[in-house]
Motif scaffolding. Structure first.
Motif, PDB file in Angstrom:
ATOM      1  N   TRP A  19       0.862  -1.200  -0.006  1.00 35.28           N
ATOM      2  CA  TRP A  19       0.001   0.024   0.138  1.00 35.28           C
ATOM      3  C   TRP A  19       0.836   1.221  -0.022  1.00 35.28           C
ATOM      4  N   LEU A  20       0.665   2.408  -0.677  1.00 34.88           N
ATOM      5  CA  LEU A  20       1.374   3.512  -0.788  1.00 34.88           C
ATOM      6  C   LEU A  20       0.966   4.123   0.875  1.00 34.88           C
ATOM      7  N   ARG A  21       1.755   4.688   1.300  1.00 32.23           N
ATOM      8  CA  ARG A  21       1.733   5.130   2.556  1.00 32.23           C
ATOM      9  C   ARG A  21       1.013   6.553   2.592  1.00 32.23           C
ATOM     10  N   LYS A  22       0.933   7.388   1.658  1.00 38.30           N
ATOM     11  CA  LYS A  22       0.414   8.686   1.651  1.00 38.30           C
ATOM     12  C   LYS A  22      -1.148   8.794   1.444  1.00 38.30           C
ATOM     13  N   ASP A  23      -1.821   7.588   0.862  1.00 41.08           N
ATOM     14  CA  ASP A  23      -3.195   7.306   0.677  1.00 41.08           C
ATOM     15  C   ASP A  23      -3.780   6.183   0.992  1.00 41.08           C
ATOM     16  N   GLY A  24      -2.805   5.229   1.113  1.00 43.01           N
ATOM     17  CA  GLY A  24      -3.547   3.963   1.373  1.00 43.01           C
ATOM     18  C   GLY A  24      -3.832   2.951   0.078  1.00 43.01           C
ATOM     19  N   THR A  25      -3.395   3.518  -1.033  1.00 37.27           N
ATOM     20  CA  THR A  25      -3.825   2.666  -2.259  1.00 37.27           C
ATOM     21  C   THR A  25      -2.938   1.526  -2.319  1.00 37.27           C
TER      22      THR A  25
END
Length: 129
Positions: A105-111
């Motif tokens: 998951w991307l930490r910036k937005d949870g994608t």
């Protein structure tokens, strides 16, 4: 909230994108990670990729288009990696061809990267025959 599957979870940085379903995540060391539930087309032969190298309009449905999409999403980004393990702490079923198989998951937005690749049409949830 439900408890996560047994496994190993850590945070790191995407240090490279190999193809449409494999990235390199740098934690303290680098791991090649095969995105779980994400089956992207394989990269084309090197000769074909060289022809497309500087094109912005790489044909859709190709391994190179899938790789470029994943690079746009994740290259250099901070991520959270989860590798599923067995109850006895063994990860042998979570490896494939020298890569760990994991959720990222991307930490910036949870994608979730696998879900993003599938939603964009650059991969499928299961291997196509």
């Amino acid at each position: 909230m439900t408890m996560p599957e047994l496994g190993w979870t850590t945070e790191g940085r995407v240090a490279g994108v190999h193809d449409g379903d494999t990235i390199t995540v740098e934690v303290t060391r680098q791991f090649r990670v095969r995105l779980r539930d994400c089956w992207a087309p394989e990269l084309e032969p090197i000769e074909q990729r060289r022809q497309w190298a500087w094109r912005n309009d790489v044909p859709e449905g190709t391994g190179m288009a899938s790789q470029r999409h994943l690079e746009t999403l994740a290259d250099g980004m901070q991520v959270r990696l989860h590798v599923v393990g067995s109850p006895d702490g063994d990860f042998r079923d979570s490896t494939s061809m020298g890569r760990v198989i994991g959720d990222v998951w991307l930490r910036k937005d949870g994608t979730n990267l696998a879900e993003a690749q599938v939603a964009a049409g650059h991969a499928t949830r299961s291997k196509q025959k």
